[in-house]
Design an enzyme around this catalytic site. Sequence first.
Site, mmCIF file in Angstrom:
data_model
loop_
_atom_site.group_PDB
_atom_site.id
_atom_site.type_symbol
_atom_site.label_atom_id
_atom_site.label_comp_id
_atom_site.label_asym_id
_atom_site.label_seq_id
_atom_site.Cartn_x
_atom_site.Cartn_y
_atom_site.Cartn_z
ATOM 1 N N ARG A 77 49.827 43.559 29.649
ATOM 2 C CA ARG A 77 50.773 43.598 28.537
ATOM 3 C C ARG A 77 51.926 42.645 28.855
ATOM 4 N NH1 ARG A 77 55.650 47.160 27.451
ATOM 5 N NH2 ARG A 77 56.136 46.584 25.323
ATOM 6 N N HIS A 121 60.436 41.354 22.641
ATOM 7 C CA HIS A 121 60.977 42.143 23.756
ATOM 8 C C HIS A 121 62.395 41.634 24.012
ATOM 9 C CE1 HIS A 121 59.568 44.840 27.267
ATOM 10 N NE2 HIS A 121 60.862 44.661 27.451
ATOM 11 N N GLU A 166 60.653 48.931 22.131
ATOM 12 C CA GLU A 166 61.828 49.803 22.248
ATOM 13 C C GLU A 166 62.978 49.439 21.300
ATOM 14 O OE1 GLU A 166 63.039 50.099 26.336
ATOM 15 O OE2 GLU A 166 61.202 51.110 26.916
ATOM 16 N N ASN A 292 56.748 54.164 25.941
ATOM 17 C CA ASN A 292 57.331 53.894 27.256
ATOM 18 C C ASN A 292 58.053 55.145 27.719
ATOM 19 O OD1 ASN A 292 56.443 51.343 26.692
ATOM 20 N ND2 ASN A 292 58.488 50.424 26.527
ATOM 21 N N TYR A 294 60.018 56.919 31.079
ATOM 22 C CA TYR A 294 60.578 56.814 32.429
ATOM 23 C C TYR A 294 61.178 58.123 32.921
ATOM 24 C CZ TYR A 294 60.026 51.779 32.166
ATOM 25 O OH TYR A 294 59.489 50.527 32.070
ATOM 26 N N GLU A 346 54.582 51.513 29.103
ATOM 27 C CA GLU A 346 55.443 51.312 30.269
ATOM 28 C C GLU A 346 55.667 52.653 30.948
ATOM 29 O OE1 GLU A 346 59.265 49.362 29.755
ATOM 30 O OE2 GLU A 346 58.355 47.843 28.454
HETATM 31 C C1 PNW Z 1 62.622 49.313 29.357
HETATM 32 N N1 PNW Z 1 67.574 53.482 28.798
HETATM 33 O O1 PNW Z 1 64.006 49.287 29.213
HETATM 34 C C2 PNW Z 1 62.166 47.924 28.971
HETATM 35 O O2 PNW Z 1 61.126 47.886 28.037
HETATM 36 C C3 PNW Z 1 61.884 47.037 30.138
HETATM 37 O O3 PNW Z 1 62.094 45.707 29.768
HETATM 38 C C4 PNW Z 1 62.740 47.459 31.312
HETATM 39 O O4 PNW Z 1 62.660 46.558 32.388
HETATM 40 C C5 PNW Z 1 62.278 48.842 31.717
HETATM 41 O O5 PNW Z 1 62.326 49.746 30.627
HETATM 42 C C6 PNW Z 1 63.058 49.442 32.883
HETATM 43 O O6 PNW Z 1 64.399 49.593 32.533
HETATM 44 C C7 PNW Z 1 64.819 50.374 29.133
HETATM 45 O O7 PNW Z 1 68.764 53.290 29.136
HETATM 46 C C8 PNW Z 1 66.162 50.176 29.426
HETATM 47 O O8 PNW Z 1 67.206 54.599 28.350
HETATM 48 C C9 PNW Z 1 67.066 51.200 29.319
HETATM 49 C C10 PNW Z 1 66.650 52.447 28.896
HETATM 50 C C11 PNW Z 1 65.304 52.652 28.587
HETATM 51 C C12 PNW Z 1 64.408 51.619 28.711
#
Ligand code: PNW
Length: 438
Positions: A77, A121, A166, A292, A294, A346
């Site tokens: 991706r 992006h 996002e 995505n 995290y 992601e």
């Molecule tokens: C994503 N938050 O970014 C992006 O899609 C990527 O480019 C990035 O490198 C990756 O996650 C890691 O950060 C985010 O603050 C940035 O919630 C910030 C947030 C979530 C996703």
Amino acid sequence: MSNTRFPTHFLWGVATSAFQIEGAGQEDGRGASIWDTFCATPGKIIDGSHGLVACDHYHRYAEDVALIASLGCKAYRFSMAWPRVQPLGEGAWNEAGFAFYERLLDELDKHGLEAHLTLYHWDLPQALQDKGGWLSRLTCERFADYAAEVARRFGSRVKTIATHNEPWCTAQLGHGNGQFAPGYASTAMAAQVSHHLLLSHGLALQAMRAVGCQAQLGIVLNQAPSYPATDKPADAEKAALDYDLYVSWYMDPLFYGRYPARALQHLGHLAPRVLENDFDIIKQPLDFLGINYYTRGWASTDEPPIPAPCKLGVNDMGWEIYPEGLTDLLLMLKRDYPLPPVYITENGMANADSLSGDGAVHDPERIEYLRLHFEAMQAAIAQGVDLRGYFLWSLLDNFEWNSGYAKRFGIVYVDYASQQRTLKDSAHWYREFITSRG
Ligand code: PNW
């Protein structure tokens, strides 16, 4: 890890984005993007860095694609830099820019890797920002033109095309709190921008389908459940509102053609201006949904707020590690929406990695993070979620937006002085996982 195998055709891959890895910021006619401008503004990037060189992927793509193949992945991706292929965001196409993505696709073909393309992006052509950027409906139309051109040229060479990555981040971090480009801090602006991003998604899907695009079309959203800190009703209400603003704000328009009532009420006069047919445009059928994930959301109304327990610790960004949130999220989405096939587009972990004396990079924390999130996916699949694949963020350490190069998300370590790539322990682990039980 449980004994359940992933479905036979489950797709394992890695993810990157253009601005974070390509570099070659001023080569072959690439136009400036809002992230070039943002990086050049003092104080915006923690380590004062920029994306002009990054991982030099523009010149090292062949080596990087070979790395992906060596990991046993079947899919990659990546995103296209709009200002590389259309420097001003409207008018002339830059053939040298398209040629780079052709070379990249050739290389992926050579290794039998599926291409999963993201159109946006976050690197909007600066020339469009100068005309109002995502606050202007004209940008939505330009985005649809760009999407159609890409679909015409590459629609039969890529497996999927995602319009946006996002949109919450573009709206909220780019226009709501100013941490990301273009750096505005206004709730009303963020709300209007979120609406235009959704509108541009719908227009782009229509435009790509009109040119007979064969790729599967969808969008990538960052999502997470929000959990109340206590069983106080106020915390439950806050968690519900947070979830509406983060998840339902994007999912409801895409699937039901409306914004969630609680969020609209919360925004009041700051809610976006919506024209009559906008929701009909936004509500295009999706061939897939990219998610995505995290970390989870956490809602406390105490003063000071009760912090999340972080039983499994936090990553190097300070984000809580909470794998069950991924299972919970997928089950909630399955309950609430008529989902198309879903991909985790992601997931990964920032870690304070360094080259050790033996020439390796030892990142047991990342391996554990991945293992737990794979279990969380298995749990969701076992409960009927149609999850088709997983893209690890990220192939390489790269430009982590306002954190610059200080945060490392890669399973491949990058020495930015020499541009040397070194597989971290997690990369070896991922290869072993994919080949043995994936
Ligand atoms: C994503 N938050 O970014 C992006 O899609 C990527 O480019 C990035 O490198 C990756 O996650 C890691 O950060 C985010 O603050 C940035 O919630 C910030 C947030 C979530 C996703």
